[in-house]
Motif scaffolding. Structure first.
Motif, PDB file in Angstrom:
ATOM      1  N   UNK A 180       0.830  -1.459   0.149  1.00  0.00           N
ATOM      2  CA  UNK A 180       0.057   0.096  -0.014  1.00  0.00           C
ATOM      3  C   UNK A 180       0.787   1.204  -0.115  1.00  0.00           C
ATOM      4  N   UNK A 181       2.030   1.273   0.395  1.00  0.00           N
ATOM      5  CA  UNK A 181       2.889   2.393   0.241  1.00  0.00           C
ATOM      6  C   UNK A 181       3.165   2.986  -1.191  1.00  0.00           C
ATOM      7  N   UNK A 182       3.132   2.029  -2.118  1.00  0.00           N
ATOM      8  CA  UNK A 182       3.104   2.534  -3.393  1.00  0.00           C
ATOM      9  C   UNK A 182       1.907   3.365  -3.905  1.00  0.00           C
ATOM     10  N   UNK A 183       0.895   3.004  -3.252  1.00  0.00           N
ATOM     11  CA  UNK A 183      -0.368   3.759  -3.837  1.00  0.00           C
ATOM     12  C   UNK A 183      -0.272   5.270  -3.041  1.00  0.00           C
ATOM     13  N   UNK A 184       0.344   4.917  -1.462  1.00  0.00           N
ATOM     14  CA  UNK A 184       0.303   6.214  -0.967  1.00  0.00           C
ATOM     15  C   UNK A 184       1.252   7.252  -1.542  1.00  0.00           C
ATOM     16  N   UNK A 185       2.453   6.537  -1.929  1.00  0.00           N
ATOM     17  CA  UNK A 185       3.401   7.707  -2.654  1.00  0.00           C
ATOM     18  C   UNK A 185       2.720   7.987  -3.967  1.00  0.00           C
ATOM     19  N   UNK A 186       2.092   7.214  -4.551  1.00  0.00           N
ATOM     20  CA  UNK A 186       1.327   7.833  -5.851  1.00  0.00           C
ATOM     21  C   UNK A 186       0.399   9.049  -5.617  1.00  0.00           C
ATOM     22  N   UNK A 187      -0.378   8.890  -4.421  1.00  0.00           N
ATOM     23  CA  UNK A 187      -1.369   9.846  -4.035  1.00  0.00           C
ATOM     24  C   UNK A 187      -0.735  11.212  -3.876  1.00  0.00           C
ATOM     25  N   UNK A 188       0.383  11.014  -3.139  1.00  0.00           N
ATOM     26  CA  UNK A 188       1.170  12.156  -2.699  1.00  0.00           C
ATOM     27  C   UNK A 188       1.899  12.782  -3.759  1.00  0.00           C
ATOM     28  N   UNK A 189       2.290  12.221  -4.804  1.00  0.00           N
ATOM     29  CA  UNK A 189       2.651  12.658  -6.037  1.00  0.00           C
ATOM     30  C   UNK A 189       1.586  13.268  -7.032  1.00  0.00           C
ATOM     31  N   UNK A 190       0.428  13.148  -6.522  1.00  0.00           N
ATOM     32  CA  UNK A 190      -0.799  13.578  -7.410  1.00  0.00           C
ATOM     33  C   UNK A 190      -1.389  12.753  -8.407  1.00  0.00           C
ATOM     34  N   UNK A 191      -1.065  11.487  -8.324  1.00  0.00           N
ATOM     35  CA  UNK A 191      -1.806  10.596  -9.229  1.00  0.00           C
ATOM     36  C   UNK A 191      -2.935  10.106  -9.105  1.00  0.00           C
ATOM     37  N   UNK A 192      -4.031  10.160 -10.314  1.00  0.00           N
ATOM     38  CA  UNK A 192      -5.242   9.988  -9.904  1.00  0.00           C
ATOM     39  C   UNK A 192      -5.545   8.491  -9.893  1.00  0.00           C
ATOM     40  N   UNK A 193      -6.759   8.161  -9.886  1.00  0.00           N
ATOM     41  CA  UNK A 193      -7.295   6.598  -9.733  1.00  0.00           C
ATOM     42  C   UNK A 193      -6.625   5.946 -11.211  1.00  0.00           C
ATOM     43  N   UNK A 194      -6.978   6.522 -12.276  1.00  0.00           N
ATOM     44  CA  UNK A 194      -6.694   6.036 -13.674  1.00  0.00           C
ATOM     45  C   UNK A 194      -5.088   5.564 -13.974  1.00  0.00           C
ATOM     46  N   UNK A 195      -4.404   7.013 -13.539  1.00  0.00           N
ATOM     47  CA  UNK A 195      -2.780   6.846 -13.485  1.00  0.00           C
ATOM     48  C   UNK A 195      -2.215   5.744 -12.532  1.00  0.00           C
ATOM     49  N   UNK A 196      -2.706   5.501 -11.295  1.00  0.00           N
ATOM     50  CA  UNK A 196      -2.322   4.497 -10.281  1.00  0.00           C
ATOM     51  C   UNK A 196      -3.039   3.090 -10.804  1.00  0.00           C
ATOM     52  N   UNK A 197      -4.030   3.074 -11.802  1.00  0.00           N
ATOM     53  CA  UNK A 197      -4.200   1.608 -12.494  1.00  0.00           C
ATOM     54  C   UNK A 197      -3.381   1.320 -13.353  1.00  0.00           C
ATOM     55  N   UNK A 198      -2.978   2.423 -14.329  1.00  0.00           N
ATOM     56  CA  UNK A 198      -2.164   2.191 -15.495  1.00  0.00           C
ATOM     57  C   UNK A 198      -0.543   1.715 -15.024  1.00  0.00           C
ATOM     58  N   UNK A 199      -0.230   2.588 -14.115  1.00  0.00           N
ATOM     59  CA  UNK A 199       1.239   2.769 -13.876  1.00  0.00           C
ATOM     60  C   UNK A 199       1.757   1.856 -12.705  1.00  0.00           C
ATOM     61  N   UNK A 234       9.909   0.583 -10.725  1.00  0.00           N
ATOM     62  CA  UNK A 234       9.374   1.008 -11.980  1.00  0.00           C
ATOM     63  C   UNK A 234       8.069   1.870 -11.984  1.00  0.00           C
ATOM     64  N   UNK A 235       7.069   1.216 -11.176  1.00  0.00           N
ATOM     65  CA  UNK A 235       5.863   2.207 -10.922  1.00  0.00           C
ATOM     66  C   UNK A 235       6.190   3.543 -10.289  1.00  0.00           C
ATOM     67  N   UNK A 236       7.414   3.759  -9.349  1.00  0.00           N
ATOM     68  CA  UNK A 236       7.586   4.810  -8.764  1.00  0.00           C
ATOM     69  C   UNK A 236       8.220   6.012  -9.907  1.00  0.00           C
ATOM     70  N   UNK A 237       9.018   5.374 -10.776  1.00  0.00           N
ATOM     71  CA  UNK A 237       9.609   6.048 -11.987  1.00  0.00           C
ATOM     72  C   UNK A 237       8.490   6.617 -12.778  1.00  0.00           C
ATOM     73  N   UNK A 238       7.486   5.808 -13.111  1.00  0.00           N
ATOM     74  CA  UNK A 238       6.467   6.244 -13.884  1.00  0.00           C
ATOM     75  C   UNK A 238       5.851   7.083 -13.584  1.00  0.00           C
ATOM     76  N   UNK A 239       5.729   7.433 -12.103  1.00  0.00           N
ATOM     77  CA  UNK A 239       4.994   8.615 -11.649  1.00  0.00           C
ATOM     78  C   UNK A 239       5.867   9.968 -11.373  1.00  0.00           C
ATOM     79  N   UNK A 240       7.095   9.851 -11.806  1.00  0.00           N
ATOM     80  CA  UNK A 240       8.155  10.966 -11.451  1.00  0.00           C
ATOM     81  C   UNK A 240       7.617  12.240 -12.196  1.00  0.00           C
ATOM     82  N   UNK A 241       6.933  12.086 -13.227  1.00  0.00           N
ATOM     83  CA  UNK A 241       6.559  13.268 -14.322  1.00  0.00           C
ATOM     84  C   UNK A 241       5.474  13.903 -13.457  1.00  0.00           C
ATOM     85  N   UNK A 242       4.473  12.959 -12.929  1.00  0.00           N
ATOM     86  CA  UNK A 242       3.396  13.819 -12.227  1.00  0.00           C
ATOM     87  C   UNK A 242       3.912  14.526 -11.011  1.00  0.00           C
ATOM     88  N   UNK A 243       4.945  14.159 -10.320  1.00  0.00           N
ATOM     89  CA  UNK A 243       5.587  14.845  -9.359  1.00  0.00           C
ATOM     90  C   UNK A 243       6.173  16.237  -9.700  1.00  0.00           C
TER      91      UNK A 243
END
Length: 330
Positions: A179-198, A309-318
């Motif tokens: 769940x830490x991956x999802x929490x990090x994604x939420x902090x970085x501003x990723x929405x539900x679709x972005x979290x699902x895809x990445x 890899x999932x964290x890297x894919x979310x870096x542009x969002x952050x």
């Protein structure tokens, strides 16, 4: 010691897999006994014909064989694609923390628990000319007769029956995602679709590939559902398994074995290609990592690599969020 411990499993596999396959190959080399012109009686024993049964499949019986081949391929591909999409949606629903989640999971798994023969009978009543399907659609479609509508009926019944199987395997993969991956994604501003895809899809890929592979192998051997739902001898839904059964029921065991061997090779090639093309990271990368890290290291490394890899894919969002913050401050 390793060979001694594995030998019971190899013995069982040899009895239930190797022996039937070799027996089918042996039977496929023989034909149906003919009438002896000298005596007028049926010849004793099955005459050896070599590869004539396989030659007949692609020549004399070619039209019926290719019809069954394309029916099998079409029903398999269509049903597996729908089962994968619906099963993934089921898994995401069952994974949510909500009230009554246990009841939701139990209700979703009910179709998978019903035997296929019973399920086919239920859908046969639904697709009857006076059944529920025509009543809801306000039509008079003859679902269980020759035509494309018969294929649609088989696909609907097959998807309803086996989509929960895909869902339960994908759910097992979802539950091991941190769940830490999802929490990090939420902090970085990723929405539900972005979290699902990445995040969700890359990390659940191994479980999803296993589910799709199992369903491919099972759907290619489809027999009981179309046989009971639509009936035997229907050209629009006749599969390779139904073709082999029809030959065997008419005491043509040589041609029936030849059809079975061809189906076995078809299933084997599909499984081999699937693992080589899509499952390389599921098997090869994990084994390679296991050789470097030791026992358990490969699985952990693969999972950690997926999370990285999932964290890297979310870096542009952050990065976009930080740029917006700088612009707002300015």
């Amino acid at each position: 010691m390793a060979a001694l411990l594995v030998s019971p499993t190899l013995l069982v596999l040899g009895l239930v897999i190797a022996y039937p396959v070799l027996s089918a190959v042996h039977s496929s080399l023989y034909s149906v006994p003919d009438i002896d012109p000298k005596t007028g009686f049926i010849e004793k024993g099955d005459p050896f014909v070599g590869l004539d049964n396989f030659t007949t499949i692609f020549t004399g019986a070619g039209d019926r064989f290719w019809n069954a081949f394309w029916n099998t391929s079409f029903l398999t591909v269509t049903s597996v694609i729908l089962e994968t999409v619906i099963g993934l949606a089921m898994a995401l629903i069952m994974h949510q923390g909500m009230r009554g989640r246990a009841w939701v999971r139990a209700s979703i798994l009910v179709p998978w628990a019903i035997p296929t023969a019973i399920s086919a009978l239920l859908w046969r009543w639904i697709f009857d000319s006076e059944g529920i399907a025509n009543s809801l659609l306000n039509t008079k479609v003859l679902w269980t007769t020759e035509g494309f509508q018969a294929q649609i009926a088989v696909i609907i019944a097959e998807v309803w029956k086996t989509a929960p199987f895909v869902g339960i395997l994908v759910l097992a993969g979802l539950q091991i995602i941190s769940q830490e991956v999802y929490e990090a994604a939420r902090v970085d501003g990723a929405g539900p679709i972005r979290r699902l895809w990445s995040i969700t899809l890359p990390l659940v890929k191994p479980a999803l590939l296993v589910a799709v592979l199992f369903r491919l192998l099972d759907a290619l051997r489809m027999f009981d559902l179309p046989y009971i739902l639509i009936g035997a001898g229907k050209e629009s839904v006749e599969t390779l398994s139904m073709l082999a059964q029809d030959e065997a029921s008419n005491v043509r065991f040589g041609p029936a074995s030849a059809y079975s061997v061809v189906l076995f090779l078809y299933v084997f090639l599909i499984a081999f290609a699937f693992i080589k093309l899509l499952g390389a990271d599921l098997l090869g990368a994990r084994d390679e990592a296991g050789g470097k890290k030791g026992k358990g290291g490969g699985a952990r490394k693969g999972h950690d690599g997926g999370e990285q890899g999932a964290r890297k894919s979310l870096r542009p969002v952050a990065g976009d969020d930080r740029n917006r913050q700088k612009e707002a401050t300015a």
